[in-house]
Design an enzyme around this catalytic site. Structure first.
Site, PDB file in Angstrom:
ATOM      1  N   GLY A 121       0.883  -1.069   0.010  1.00 24.85           N
ATOM      2  CA  GLY A 121      -0.129   0.075  -0.018  1.00 24.85           C
ATOM      3  C   GLY A 121       0.780   1.081   0.093  1.00 24.85           C
ATOM      4  O   GLY A 121       0.514   2.155   0.750  1.00 24.85           O
ATOM      5  N   SER A 160       4.644  -5.624  -2.618  1.00 29.03           N
ATOM      6  CA  SER A 160       4.916  -4.006  -2.960  1.00 29.03           C
ATOM      7  C   SER A 160       5.787  -3.508  -1.589  1.00 29.03           C
ATOM      8  O   SER A 160       6.727  -4.214  -1.413  1.00 29.03           O
ATOM      9  CB  SER A 160       3.456  -3.482  -3.267  1.00 29.03           C
TER      10      SER A 160
END
Length: 498
Positions: free
Chosen positions: A94, A175
């Site tokens: 995120g 990520s």
């Protein structure tokens, strides 16, 4: 149906049975004051009901959430296991500013492993990554990393009570979470608490310099007019704090070589050494490593409004490393070798920022004697935004957490799930099976189907239809990159640039 109470070092917890899986949600592992290190919560004696997700970390759009109680984790464990099971410890992504463990329901993976699945919350944005230890707040450095270490410590101490093997833990993340995994894996405090690591779509620059982090901190303090009284930031209302960070982020992207505002920081304290150098020196040669990315990583960021700052900074930094002429030669090569459905500019940026740095880390680990596997996710899930954008950033993650034959809802990300196509099911099942094999045995497949990455042969596993292996270092693009990157110093410059 509620479970029986399970003891932990902090107090007993009660979960809920979901079919063949027991789920314990919102289990607190720590509490934390703003800009202070996490500490254990107050011990409880009566069984604590843990059947709902705990509050996730304050983030844009959700700034009314309690700060101190966001540090919780979620556990899914199969019913009736007759042995301790391998554990998947997952750190969500995120961009270091959004997300939470509640977006990842691990019940399907737990049942099909069988394995124990753990997702965690950690502090985000300025609360987790603003480096203020040079400005009168001595504990405010790499707080999100410290949060994750606290969660890993809790798992190591308590997971056996939930049927998990504390000596068989896989650190995993996607990520921003993948950057956290790469950093965490190298820390002395984590040694002996995990057996292997999986990093999906780790950004090219996994670590931020202390000087850049201090630039961010100074600018945030200036935006809040707190240069003379930095400690007053402890009581700034969250909307005001996050608004200042957003303004600073826009200026950072325009004025510095890095569009990054937050991330793990090479502070010399919590993170004492550059993680990639630790891998290269062989300190983790006993840790099996799986590195993965998505074919069209950058599409999502190109299509954002406005396009993400990393687009400009990646092009700018490659031009600095290889010269404007080198950039133009690369772009011409990508145009001349593009697939009919491929954007050459996007493909070049994806290679520069995502694929090539992952391959470099694989080479470093393999050269140091470590076992490593490298993969690329080429399948387009029949779920937005992938249906319209292709296998862009997060496509693999959507399939990894799917409850076949359905994609799951992502409530924090505000993405709905939906029915999977036969192709989705085929690729997702293969991806999940590989993950569960890796979590269980330390290798994602038998050597004949997916050989480990070695310098003499650099196999790249392609998750598509069908699953297949291709050589990483073949083709006109790879040859041109090698020509332009001739020499170890140039390679180092490119790694640092992107």
């Amino acid at each position: 149906m509620l479970t029986n109470a399970v003891p932990t070092a902090l107090g007993p917890v009660i979960g809920a049975e979901q079919g063949h899986v027991r789920a314990f949600k919102g289990v607190p592992f720590a509490i934390a004051r703003r800009f202070a290190k996490a500490t254990p919560p107050i011990v409880w004696t009566e069984p604590r009901r843990c059947t709902d997700y705990g509050p996730y970390a304050p983030q844009p759009g959700h700034l009314d959430l309690p700060e101190q109680s966001c540090l919780s984790l979620n556990i899914w464990t199969p019913v009736g296991a007759d042995r301790l099971l391998p554990v998947l410890f997952f750190i969500h992504g995120g961009a270091f500013v959004t997300g939470g463990g509640a977006d990842y329901d691990g019940s399907f993976l737990a049942a099909h492993g069988p394995a124990v699945i753990v997702t965690i919350n950690y502090r985000l944005g300025p609360l987790g990554f603003l480096q203020l230890h040079r400005h009168g707040l001595p504990e405010a450095n790499n707080l999100a990393i410290s949060d994750s270490l606290a969660a890993l410590d809790w798992v190591h101490a308590n997971i056996a009570n939930f049927g998990g093997d504390p000596d068989n833990v896989t650190l995993s993340g996607q990520s921003a979470g993948a950057s956290m995994v790469i950093a965490l894996a190298t820390l002395p405090q984590a040694k002996g608490k995990f057996a292997r690591a999986l990093a999906l779509s780790a950004p090219g620059r996994n670590i931020m310099s202390a000087d850049h982090a201090d630039i961010v901190a100074r600018r945030v303090l200036a935006a809040l007019e707190l240069e003379q009284d930095p400690r007053a930031i402890e009581s700034v209302p969250l909307p005001k704090l996050f608004a200042a960070v957003e303004r600073v982020g826009r200026s950072i992207a325009e004025e510095t070589d890095s569009g990054t505002v937050f991330g793990p920081v090479l502070d010399g304290l919590v993170i004492p050494r550059e993680p990639r150098e630790v891998f290269a020196r062989g300190a983790l040669r006993d840790i099996p490593l799986w590195l993965g990315s998505c074919r069209d990583e950058m599409v999502m960021f190109l299509k954002s409004t406005p396009p993400a700052a990393m687009i400009r900074t990646t092009e700018r930094n490659v031009r600095v490393a290889l010269s404007d002429a080198g950039w133009e030669r690369l772009l011409a090569c990508y145009r001349g070798s593009a697939r009919p459905d491929e954007d050459p500019y996007e493909a070049l940026l994806s290679d520069a920022f995502w694929h090539r740095p992952m391959a470099d880390l694989a080479r470093s680990h393999a050269a140091a004697g470590g076992m490593v596997w490298l993969s690329r996710f080429d399948h387009r899930p029949a779920l937005e935004p992938f249906l319209s954008q292709g296998p862009t950033h997060g496509a693999d993650n959507a399939c990894l957490w799917a409850h076949l034959p359905e994609f799951i809802d992502r409530p924090i990300l505000k993405r709905k799930g939906g029915s999977m196509t036969p192709a989705d099911i085929d690729v997702a099942a293969r991806f999940q099976t590989s993950l569960l094999r890796f979590v269980t045995s330390g290798q994602p497949d038998v050597a004949e189907a997916w050989p480990r990455f070695e310098l003499s042969k650099e196999p790249l596993a392609i998750f598509g239809q069908p699953f297949h292996i291709i050589p990483l270092n073949e083709g006109v693009r790879s040859r041109l990159w090698a020509e332009l990157s001739n020499g170890d110093n140039d390679k180092k410059n490119i790694r640092e640039a992107v």
